[in-house]
Design a protein around this motif. Structure first.
Motif, PDB file in Angstrom:
ATOM      1  N   ASP A  73      -1.861   5.815 -15.960  1.00 31.16           N
ATOM      2  CA  ASP A  73      -1.050   5.520 -15.390  1.00 31.16           C
ATOM      3  C   ASP A  73      -1.218   4.372 -13.539  1.00 31.16           C
ATOM      4  O   ASP A  73      -1.555   3.743 -13.412  1.00 31.16           O
ATOM      5  N   ASP A  74      -1.442   6.058 -12.572  1.00 28.02           N
ATOM      6  CA  ASP A  74      -1.535   5.818 -11.552  1.00 28.02           C
ATOM      7  C   ASP A  74      -2.460   5.309 -11.524  1.00 28.02           C
ATOM      8  O   ASP A  74      -3.341   4.495 -10.111  1.00 28.02           O
ATOM      9  N   LEU A  75      -3.967   5.626 -12.015  1.00 33.17           N
ATOM     10  CA  LEU A  75      -5.357   4.807 -11.982  1.00 33.17           C
ATOM     11  C   LEU A  75      -4.939   3.541 -12.152  1.00 33.17           C
ATOM     12  O   LEU A  75      -5.610   2.330 -11.739  1.00 33.17           O
ATOM     13  N   LYS A  76      -4.023   3.162 -13.108  1.00 26.07           N
ATOM     14  CA  LYS A  76      -4.462   1.975 -13.399  1.00 26.07           C
ATOM     15  C   LYS A  76      -3.920   0.940 -12.082  1.00 26.07           C
ATOM     16  O   LYS A  76      -4.172  -0.222 -12.300  1.00 26.07           O
ATOM     17  N   THR A  77      -2.287   1.660 -11.675  1.00 23.42           N
ATOM     18  CA  THR A  77      -1.541   0.893 -10.679  1.00 23.42           C
ATOM     19  C   THR A  77      -2.950   0.780  -9.659  1.00 23.42           C
ATOM     20  O   THR A  77      -3.354  -0.944  -9.189  1.00 23.42           O
ATOM     21  N   LEU A  78      -3.744   2.205  -9.109  1.00 25.99           N
ATOM     22  CA  LEU A  78      -4.857   1.696  -7.747  1.00 25.99           C
ATOM     23  C   LEU A  78      -5.539   0.628  -8.537  1.00 25.99           C
ATOM     24  O   LEU A  78      -6.395  -0.240  -7.455  1.00 25.99           O
ATOM     25  N   LEU A  79      -6.062   0.608  -9.724  1.00 22.68           N
ATOM     26  CA  LEU A  79      -7.186  -0.683 -10.395  1.00 22.68           C
ATOM     27  C   LEU A  79      -7.446  -2.010 -10.553  1.00 22.68           C
ATOM     28  O   LEU A  79      -7.066  -2.583  -9.213  1.00 22.68           O
ATOM     29  N   ALA A  80      -5.119  -2.258 -10.486  1.00 23.62           N
ATOM     30  CA  ALA A  80      -4.953  -3.673  -9.675  1.00 23.62           C
ATOM     31  C   ALA A  80      -4.655  -4.096  -8.766  1.00 23.62           C
ATOM     32  O   ALA A  80      -5.124  -4.844  -8.467  1.00 23.62           O
ATOM     33  N   TYR A  81      -3.805  -2.732  -7.667  1.00 20.71           N
ATOM     34  CA  TYR A  81      -4.263  -2.908  -5.942  1.00 20.71           C
ATOM     35  C   TYR A  81      -5.874  -3.309  -5.903  1.00 20.71           C
ATOM     36  O   TYR A  81      -6.175  -4.193  -5.253  1.00 20.71           O
ATOM     37  N   GLU A  82      -6.684  -2.539  -6.190  1.00 24.13           N
ATOM     38  CA  GLU A  82      -8.237  -3.079  -5.708  1.00 24.13           C
ATOM     39  C   GLU A  82      -8.784  -4.304  -6.074  1.00 24.13           C
ATOM     40  O   GLU A  82      -9.318  -5.014  -5.649  1.00 24.13           O
ATOM     41  N   ARG A  83      -8.041  -4.405  -7.007  1.00 23.54           N
ATOM     42  CA  ARG A  83      -8.579  -5.734  -7.643  1.00 23.54           C
ATOM     43  C   ARG A  83      -8.625  -7.432  -6.833  1.00 23.54           C
ATOM     44  O   ARG A  83      -9.220  -7.852  -6.723  1.00 23.54           O
ATOM     45  N   SER A  84      -7.232  -6.476  -6.851  1.00 23.16           N
ATOM     46  CA  SER A  84      -6.399  -7.498  -5.365  1.00 23.16           C
ATOM     47  C   SER A  84      -6.654  -7.754  -4.466  1.00 23.16           C
ATOM     48  O   SER A  84      -5.937  -8.774  -3.958  1.00 23.16           O
ATOM     49  N   GLU A 129       1.013  -1.474   0.059  1.00 18.17           N
ATOM     50  CA  GLU A 129      -0.182  -0.038   0.280  1.00 18.17           C
ATOM     51  C   GLU A 129       0.929   1.072   0.277  1.00 18.17           C
ATOM     52  O   GLU A 129       0.139   1.753  -0.590  1.00 18.17           O
ATOM     53  N   ARG A 130       1.564   0.877   0.414  1.00 18.41           N
ATOM     54  CA  ARG A 130       2.753   2.938   0.922  1.00 18.41           C
ATOM     55  C   ARG A 130       3.187   2.825  -0.852  1.00 18.41           C
ATOM     56  O   ARG A 130       3.819   3.869  -0.676  1.00 18.41           O
ATOM     57  N   ASP A 131       3.528   1.903  -1.626  1.00 18.59           N
ATOM     58  CA  ASP A 131       3.424   2.184  -3.068  1.00 18.59           C
ATOM     59  C   ASP A 131       2.373   3.218  -3.788  1.00 18.59           C
ATOM     60  O   ASP A 131       3.081   3.304  -5.269  1.00 18.59           O
ATOM     61  N   LEU A 132       1.443   3.001  -3.072  1.00 19.03           N
ATOM     62  CA  LEU A 132      -0.062   3.177  -4.415  1.00 19.03           C
ATOM     63  C   LEU A 132       0.139   5.037  -4.334  1.00 19.03           C
ATOM     64  O   LEU A 132       1.372   5.753  -3.314  1.00 19.03           O
ATOM     65  N   PRO A 133      -0.364   5.615  -4.929  1.00 12.30           N
ATOM     66  CA  PRO A 133      -0.430   6.745  -5.539  1.00 12.30           C
ATOM     67  C   PRO A 133      -1.334   8.121  -4.241  1.00 12.30           C
ATOM     68  O   PRO A 133      -1.123   8.923  -4.417  1.00 12.30           O
ATOM     69  N   LEU A 134      -2.439   6.885  -3.764  1.00 12.00           N
ATOM     70  CA  LEU A 134      -2.629   7.716  -3.000  1.00 12.00           C
ATOM     71  C   LEU A 134      -2.890   7.139  -1.782  1.00 12.00           C
ATOM     72  O   LEU A 134      -2.957   5.926  -1.033  1.00 12.00           O
ATOM     73  N   LYS A 135      -2.332   8.313  -0.397  1.00 14.60           N
ATOM     74  CA  LYS A 135      -1.317   7.554   0.325  1.00 14.60           C
ATOM     75  C   LYS A 135      -2.886   7.462   1.597  1.00 14.60           C
ATOM     76  O   LYS A 135      -3.657   7.808   1.453  1.00 14.60           O
TER      77      LYS A 135
END
Length: 110
Positions: free
Chosen positions: A29-40, A3-9
């Protein structure tokens, strides 16, 4: 991805309403990162749907909105007003409890 590597603190602790607002400040790009994190992780339907919709908008020419994605905005509680408005002048009348068999209690008729 931690989580610490995500674009939103503090992403995992943000309320859904705040997330749907904050993702508007992110690029694709940041949104795709968050979306992948959310899905997993939580895979919340409302969040995934909002992110997919925003990605679609960005693909069609929308721009990230201004603002700081880390800003607390409405998430922070209002500051305490300070002090209690209660005082001797604002107290209610004294409460006389039921006598419970106390013959000296004048509140109960005999």
């Amino acid at each position: 991805m931690p989580e610490r590597d995500l674009p939103l603190k503090d992403y995992d602790h943000l309320p859904v309403g705040s997330l749907t607002t904050r993702i508007r400040t992110l690029g694709s790009d940041d949104l795709k990162t968050l979306l992948a994190y959310e899905r997993s992780h939580a895979n919340r339907m409302q969040v995934v749907s909002a992110m997919e919709h925003r990605l679609s908008g960005l693909a069609n020419g929308a721009q990230p909105s201004g603002g700081d994605p880390a800003a607390t905005g409405a998430d922070a509680p209002p500051p305490a007003a300070g002090g209690s408005p209660v005082s001797e002048a604002t107290t209610g009348p004294p409460v006389n409890p039921p006598s419970q068999g106390d013959p000296t209690n004048p509140a109960q008729p005999r």
